[in-house]
Design a protein around this motif. Sequence first.
Motif, PDB file in Angstrom:
ATOM      1  N   SER A  37      -9.129   9.981  -4.853  1.00 28.47           N
ATOM      2  CA  SER A  37      -8.786   8.832  -5.696  1.00 28.47           C
ATOM      3  C   SER A  37      -7.772   7.937  -5.007  1.00 28.47           C
ATOM      4  N   LEU A  38      -6.797   8.543  -4.342  1.00 26.61           N
ATOM      5  CA  LEU A  38      -5.810   7.744  -3.609  1.00 26.61           C
ATOM      6  C   LEU A  38      -6.458   6.934  -2.492  1.00 26.61           C
ATOM      7  N   ALA A  39      -7.449   7.538  -1.830  1.00 25.41           N
ATOM      8  CA  ALA A  39      -8.130   6.824  -0.749  1.00 25.41           C
ATOM      9  C   ALA A  39      -8.828   5.573  -1.277  1.00 25.41           C
ATOM     10  N   ALA A  41       0.834  -1.213   0.000  1.00 30.66           N
ATOM     11  CA  ALA A  41       0.000   0.000   0.000  1.00 30.66           C
ATOM     12  C   ALA A  41       0.861   1.253   0.000  1.00 30.66           C
ATOM     13  N   ALA A  42       1.965   1.249   0.777  1.00 25.16           N
ATOM     14  CA  ALA A  42       2.859   2.404   0.791  1.00 25.16           C
ATOM     15  C   ALA A  42       3.506   2.615  -0.573  1.00 25.16           C
ATOM     16  N   LEU A  43       3.900   1.510  -1.211  1.00 27.66           N
ATOM     17  CA  LEU A  43       4.501   1.612  -2.544  1.00 27.66           C
ATOM     18  C   LEU A  43       3.498   2.130  -3.562  1.00 27.66           C
ATOM     19  N   MET A  44       2.285   1.582  -3.537  1.00 34.03           N
ATOM     20  CA  MET A  44       1.269   2.011  -4.490  1.00 34.03           C
ATOM     21  C   MET A  44       0.806   3.439  -4.214  1.00 34.03           C
ATOM     22  N   LEU A  45       0.863   3.874  -2.954  1.00 30.93           N
ATOM     23  CA  LEU A  45       0.537   5.263  -2.649  1.00 30.93           C
ATOM     24  C   LEU A  45       1.505   6.204  -3.365  1.00 30.93           C
ATOM     25  N   LEU A  46       2.775   5.836  -3.361  1.00 30.56           N
ATOM     26  CA  LEU A  46       3.788   6.632  -4.044  1.00 30.56           C
ATOM     27  C   LEU A  46       3.586   6.603  -5.556  1.00 30.56           C
ATOM     28  N   VAL A  47       3.311   5.397  -6.086  1.00 30.68           N
ATOM     29  CA  VAL A  47       3.141   5.249  -7.540  1.00 30.68           C
ATOM     30  C   VAL A  47       1.870   5.939  -8.016  1.00 30.68           C
ATOM     31  N   GLU A  48       0.753   5.677  -7.337  1.00 28.86           N
ATOM     32  CA  GLU A  48      -0.517   6.258  -7.774  1.00 28.86           C
ATOM     33  C   GLU A  48      -0.510   7.781  -7.639  1.00 28.86           C
ATOM     34  N   ARG A  49       0.118   8.296  -6.600  1.00 27.99           N
ATOM     35  CA  ARG A  49       0.198   9.753  -6.442  1.00 27.99           C
ATOM     36  C   ARG A  49       0.972  10.377  -7.600  1.00 27.99           C
ATOM     37  N   HIS A  50       2.057   9.713  -8.003  1.00 29.10           N
ATOM     38  CA  HIS A  50       2.856  10.224  -9.121  1.00 29.10           C
ATOM     39  C   HIS A  50       2.019  10.283 -10.399  1.00 29.10           C
ATOM     40  N   TYR A  51       1.277   9.206 -10.697  1.00 21.72           N
ATOM     41  CA  TYR A  51       0.529   9.162 -11.955  1.00 21.72           C
ATOM     42  C   TYR A  51      -0.720  10.037 -11.903  1.00 21.72           C
ATOM     43  N   LEU A  52      -1.361  10.141 -10.746  1.00 23.68           N
ATOM     44  CA  LEU A  52      -2.503  11.054 -10.651  1.00 23.68           C
ATOM     45  C   LEU A  52      -2.049  12.504 -10.775  1.00 23.68           C
ATOM     46  N   LEU A  67      -8.881   1.785   0.331  1.00 21.97           N
ATOM     47  CA  LEU A  67     -10.003   0.846   0.319  1.00 21.97           C
ATOM     48  C   LEU A  67      -9.558  -0.604   0.109  1.00 21.97           C
ATOM     49  N   PRO A  68      -8.696  -0.922  -0.874  1.00 21.03           N
ATOM     50  CA  PRO A  68      -8.245  -2.316  -1.005  1.00 21.03           C
ATOM     51  C   PRO A  68      -7.501  -2.827   0.223  1.00 21.03           C
ATOM     52  N   LEU A  69      -6.697  -1.962   0.860  1.00 24.76           N
ATOM     53  CA  LEU A  69      -5.982  -2.384   2.069  1.00 24.76           C
ATOM     54  C   LEU A  69      -6.967  -2.705   3.190  1.00 24.76           C
TER      55      LEU A  69
END
Length: 375
Positions: A109-111, A62-73, A116-118
């Motif tokens: 969107s990040l939430a 989740a921490a990794l995807m938070l970084l990735v998704e924030r970058h792409y959003l 939500l999946p976490l």
Amino acid sequence: MEFMSDMLSGGDAGKPSLFEIVAQHKMGELLEPALRHVTSVYAHRYPRYLIRILNWHEEAYAALMLLVERHYLRNYGGSFTEHFYGYKRVRAHKIRGSNSLTRADKWGSLAFLVGLPLAKNRLDQYYERVSGGEAARLLGSEFSQTAFSVGSEPRTPGVDSSNLHRKFTAAKEVLKSLFKCYYPHANFIYHMATALYYIAYMFDHTDYNSPWLHVLGLKVRRLSAADYRAMETRGVPKSSLSAPSNGSVLRFTRNLVARMLTGGLDFLKVLLPLSIFFYRFLEWWYRSDFHKKIREDPIPPPPMPLKPHPDGVAVPEDQSVCPLCRMPRTNPAMAPSGYVFCYPCIHKHVSENGTCPVTLVKAESAGIRKLYADV
């Protein structure tokens, strides 16, 4: 594809089809187990460094995807998998004439993309523990995972007598029973809402392909040619960690790390298709005959034929004639030396003499092989 027929029939060319949306969602769902598998493989090799990450894999992912998704959003207006499929998120209702995502839209969107999946994963795991597993759900609570545990939890002297502790324990058990009773219904509503939005989206009754996008007021659209040109003109996105250079080593190091981090996150959109191609190539390679042929040992050359012994039976020039009876071979059979005779002739000779009649090499009846003509 469906979107091609929509374009030809005058439909909304910017709206992705349901099959593309489902493929994009499935791709996002497969990233977590794939990364877990890679982590578990390397955790067995380097447990000192990776075992803690494996134990807390959901949080680390989740921490990794938070970084990735924030970058792409932030830079592309869509999640990682949405950008991979050529989509973006836009507001359903424009603000000041623009449908671009606001700061609140990105954090919302990040939430839903990460939080939500976490939470859903952790709730599923907790329900698995309190319900006792599949056996308890199918056969009854007496078959739960904890039903066969020996002994009881240790008691702390003086604590069980506390009225506050008893109330807390009773409340905890009530909440656990309520969760065990109502969570399956909530889980059903969760999946049913997703399925209903898929159906409504497929029949153009809604522009939202999920209830979470409806809550946020966001729609998924295809990237247009103008979007691609804007990305090309902008080049590599600038990181929010970078700062104007002032000649100091600390500021230079900060900007260098920011550029490397941004470049690495941006490279994921290239690394993912390469990884998929490499995986498919390996799958094809290990299933093909090329892999088997390379691993097989080369076939050794046949041994040199044994030469006739001067004291042995002479070999006739006609290869179809038996060297013993000097008649055309019937029911041919081969001696261990490689010479062919009639089966009755060679069997009788080997039984009586124990040698090949041509080479005088030691032979046994068990070594005689009958030969059959090709059909």
